[in-house]
Scaffold this active site. Structure first.
Site, PDB file in Angstrom:
ATOM      1  N   LYS A  10       1.260 -53.421  29.856  1.00  2.36           N
ATOM      2  CA  LYS A  10       1.915 -52.259  30.465  1.00  2.36           C
ATOM      3  C   LYS A  10       3.300 -52.684  30.946  1.00  2.36           C
ATOM      4  O   LYS A  10       3.666 -53.852  30.903  1.00  2.36           O
ATOM      5  CB  LYS A  10       1.132 -51.724  31.674  1.00  2.36           C
ATOM      6  CG  LYS A  10      -0.300 -51.344  31.417  1.00  2.36           C
ATOM      7  CD  LYS A  10      -0.451 -50.084  30.624  1.00  2.36           C
ATOM      8  CE  LYS A  10      -1.927 -49.775  30.389  1.00  2.36           C
ATOM      9  NZ  LYS A  10      -2.152 -48.912  29.285  1.00  2.36           N
ATOM     10  N   SER A  69      -1.033 -46.562  24.268  1.00  5.45           N
ATOM     11  CA  SER A  69      -0.512 -46.372  25.622  1.00  5.45           C
ATOM     12  C   SER A  69       0.923 -46.860  25.805  1.00  5.45           C
ATOM     13  O   SER A  69       1.590 -46.468  26.747  1.00  5.45           O
ATOM     14  CB  SER A  69      -1.412 -47.057  26.648  1.00  5.45           C
ATOM     15  OG  SER A  69      -1.291 -48.458  26.581  1.00  5.45           O
TER      16      SER A  69
END
Length: 194
Positions: free
Chosen positions: A102, A35
């Site tokens: 993230k 990701s």
């Protein structure tokens, strides 16, 4: 107490103090999945600065500090709150036992929107030089709460992030990614210490 025993005791106490300082200020983290490609790859190990996002209880501090009063209970960051573009580690809101990594895109109080994969903050397009491929994702405007952060993976086509499960609450923040330490061939400072 004999000198050797005293020196041994001092060394043990010093080692415990150093251990406690390290445990409260840094943490290692293993990247799982893709990701965050190309910034971070699965299997890399990161060092996370936990101290920068720790929060100080001002009410408790005021109780021990003469001549200082706090009108209402609050907590503050000792250094700074997360900034846009920082790569962070946080407890996943859907399962706090899991930690995710993230990038911070939206800050508290901001209006976040996505049009054809491009992020808009308060109506202004966000420049994201770290993105190599975009998807065509559209998301209606969302106003972030007072202590909420909108986070996205750099690999938007393969990221489970705030688009799916909403913003990250401030209390879920673990720390700011400091650097990649393994594998050595990919050693890199990401955000710096503070």
């Amino acid at each position: 107490m004999p000198r050797i025993a005293r020196e041994f005791l001092e060394a043990v106490i010093l080692a415990l103090v150093v251990f406690m300082v390290i445990q409260t200020s840094v943490q290692n983290f293993k990247v799982e999945g893709s990701s965050m490609d190309p910034t971070l790859a699965g299997g890399q190990y990161l060092l996370v600065n936990k101290l920068v996002y720790s929060r100080i209880n001002l009410e408790r501090l005021a109780r021990i500090t003469p001549f200082w009063k706090v009108d209402h209970p609050s907590r503050r960051f000792p250094f700074h709150s997360p900034k846009r573009g920082e790569v962070i580690v946080f407890h996943f809101p859907g399962d706090p036992e899991r930690d995710f990594v993230k990038r911070v895109v939206g800050l508290p109080g901001e209006l976040v929107e996505m049009r054809k994969g491009s992020v808009f903050i308060n109506g202004v397009p966000l420049g994201e030089a770290y993105i190599t491929t975009r998807d065509d994702f559209d998301m209606e405007q969302r106003r972030l709460g007072d202590k909420q952060y909108f986070v996205l993976g750099d690999n938007r086509r393969s990221s489970n992030d705030s688009r799916s499960w909403g913003p990250v609450p401030e209390e879920n923040l673990v720390g700011k990614v400091w650097f990649v330490y393994w594998p050595i061939s990919r050693w890199e400072v990401l955000n710096g210490p503070a």
